[in-house]
Write an enzyme that holds these catalytic residues in place. Structure first.
Site, PDB file in Angstrom:
ATOM      1  N   LYS A   6       7.866 -17.337 -10.804  1.00 24.97           N
ATOM      2  CA  LYS A   6       7.007 -16.202 -11.300  1.00 24.97           C
ATOM      3  C   LYS A   6       6.121 -16.706 -12.068  1.00 24.97           C
ATOM      4  O   LYS A   6       6.280 -17.468 -12.804  1.00 24.97           O
ATOM      5  CB  LYS A   6       8.109 -15.192 -12.136  1.00 24.97           C
TER       6      LYS A   6
ATOM      7  N   ASN B 106       0.832  -1.226   0.180  1.00 26.89           N
ATOM      8  CA  ASN B 106       0.151   0.084  -0.003  1.00 26.89           C
ATOM      9  C   ASN B 106       0.994   1.322  -0.146  1.00 26.89           C
ATOM     10  O   ASN B 106       1.878   1.180   0.146  1.00 26.89           O
ATOM     11  CB  ASN B 106      -1.063  -0.153   1.242  1.00 26.89           C
TER      12      ASN B 106
END
Ligand code: C5P
Length: 397
Positions: free
Chosen positions: A287, A209
């Protein structure tokens, strides 16, 4: 009261003449001045003027042992309550940032155990050069206080930041540093959480965030300034460690909880961190790739509530547990609900919908506690931190 004393290091720059006025201001206020003049500084002001205004001997030579008034550099570096470097040239800053000790001024800066205030002065391009930026950041991280430089026309004909701060401003900053500080949090241990958390999705992606960490870091700094032992458990931020604070770096909420538990016992815990409410149930080991079968499904699980955990009844519960609440509406009502839900003692609520608060340097908060509500005006995050630290000191007294 014993006379307070400043060790004044005068570097080589046009601004050195202002060091004479600074010396006069100190003497007028009854502050002793022991001057060190660098070789370059002596090109701009004479030892005689400096000595006359300081009413003391001017020290110039690292190896001047033949001089009967000579003091060893270690003794010299400890002989004052504060070291002021004015002007702090690019060269002196570079030496001090890197721990060089080839002359009396730099050796003194390396040997001193006293607070240091630097007033940089140099050409604007020198000030803006990446090397000087690095050195200034390093010095600040080492706890050196900086004043200026000011912006304006310079002796070299250029315009921009680089002019040394005016003598009265340096004098005021020095006097503030010399003032005996109240240390009402001495002997207390304060835990602060700050910054965002980062919850990995795979080795390169995460959920995080926009928390900057500024308010939490300022609280850690303010508590340390009042004498507390401070443990700052922080998610990833771009901020320097405040002076005198021990910092524990973490990434995830689970790591933050573990680090907080390890910091216990504490007298007060202030949870400012913007902890992610959810994390991916598992972080992929490799990934994630586009497979042609559409986007992957991320399953989220709830993170532990660190504030509620610290506030829960236990032998290790801090005497004071403070939570933060970022709200966009019904500030006080939501904060009061949070107080009950989390079991903490105070909630500091701020309106994050107001311009310039998220990520900015100002904050406007409401302090909610079982017996009442305090509304503070919009002030800097540093000032919010100082007020909160003072309130914490009152509560723990
Ligand atoms: O529930 P909410 O996230 O609005 O509460 C904010 C307060 O709770 C802040 O003090 C924050 O640091 C703390 N908190 C926490 N752990 C969580 C979520 C919030 O410590 N998992």
């Amino acid at each position: 009261m014993t006379e307070r004393r400043v060790l004044l290091i005068v570097g080589g720059g046009v601004a050195a003449y202002k060091a004479l006025e600074l010396t006069r201001l100190f003497r007028k206020a009854g502050v002793g001045v022991r001057p060190i003049l660098t070789d370059a500084g002596a090109r701009f002001v004479t030892p005689l003027s400096l000595s006359a205004l300081a009413e003391d001997k001017v020290h110039q030579d690292l190896f001047g042992l033949t001089d009967e008034a000579h003091m060893g550099h270690i003794e010299l570096s400890r002989s004052a309550d504060l070291v002021v470097v004015a002007p702090a040239t690019a060269d002196l800053m570079a030496k001090a940032a890197n721990g060089l000790a080839g002359d009396l001024a730099s050796t003194t800066l390396l040997a001193t155990d006293k607070p240091v205030l630097m007033a940089p002065a140099m050409n604007v391009r020198m000030w803006l050069h990446p090397a000087t930026r690095r050195n200034a950041a390093r010095l600040e991280a080492d706890g050196v206080a900086m004043i200026g430089p000011d912006e304006g026309a310079m002796a070299c004909g250029e315009f921009g930041p680089g002019r040394m701060a005016e003598p009265d401003a340096i004098f005021a900053a020095a006097m503030a540093m010399l003032a005996p500080r109240p240390r009402p949090l001495a002997g207390k241990h304060v835990l602060v959480t700050a910054g965002p958390t980062a919850e990995p999705i795979d080795p390169v992606r995460m959920i995080t965030n926009r928390s900057s960490g500024k308010q939490g870091y300022a609280i850690a700094e303010a508590a340390a300034a009042l004498g507390a032992r401070v443990t700052l458990v922080t998610g990833p931020t771009a901020l320097r460690t405040p002076p005198g604070v021990s910092r524990v770096d973490v990434e995830t909420a689970l790591q933050m909880l573990t680090a907080c538990r390890e910091a216990l016992p504490v007298d007060a815990a202030v949870c400012v961190a913007a902890v992610a409410d959810w994390r991916p149930e598992e972080a992929f080991e490799t990934k994630l790739k586009k497979t042609g079968e559409g986007p992957p499904t991320l399953r989220l699980v709830e993170n532990p509530d660190i504030l509620a955990t610290l506030a829960a009844n236990s032998p290790l519960r801090p005497k004071l547990v403070v939570g933060f609440a970022a709200e966009t509406n019904d500030l006080e009502a939501n904060a009061r609900a949070k107080l009950a839900k989390k079991g903490c003692d105070w909630v500091v609520a701020n309106d994050v919908s107001a311009e310039g608060i998220m990520g900015g340097d100002e904050n406007e908060v409401v302090l909610v506690y079982p017996q009442g509500t305090d509304r503070w005006p919009r002030v800097s995050k540093a000032e919010v931190a100082r007020r909160l630290a003072a309130r914490i000191a009152e509560d723990l007294a």
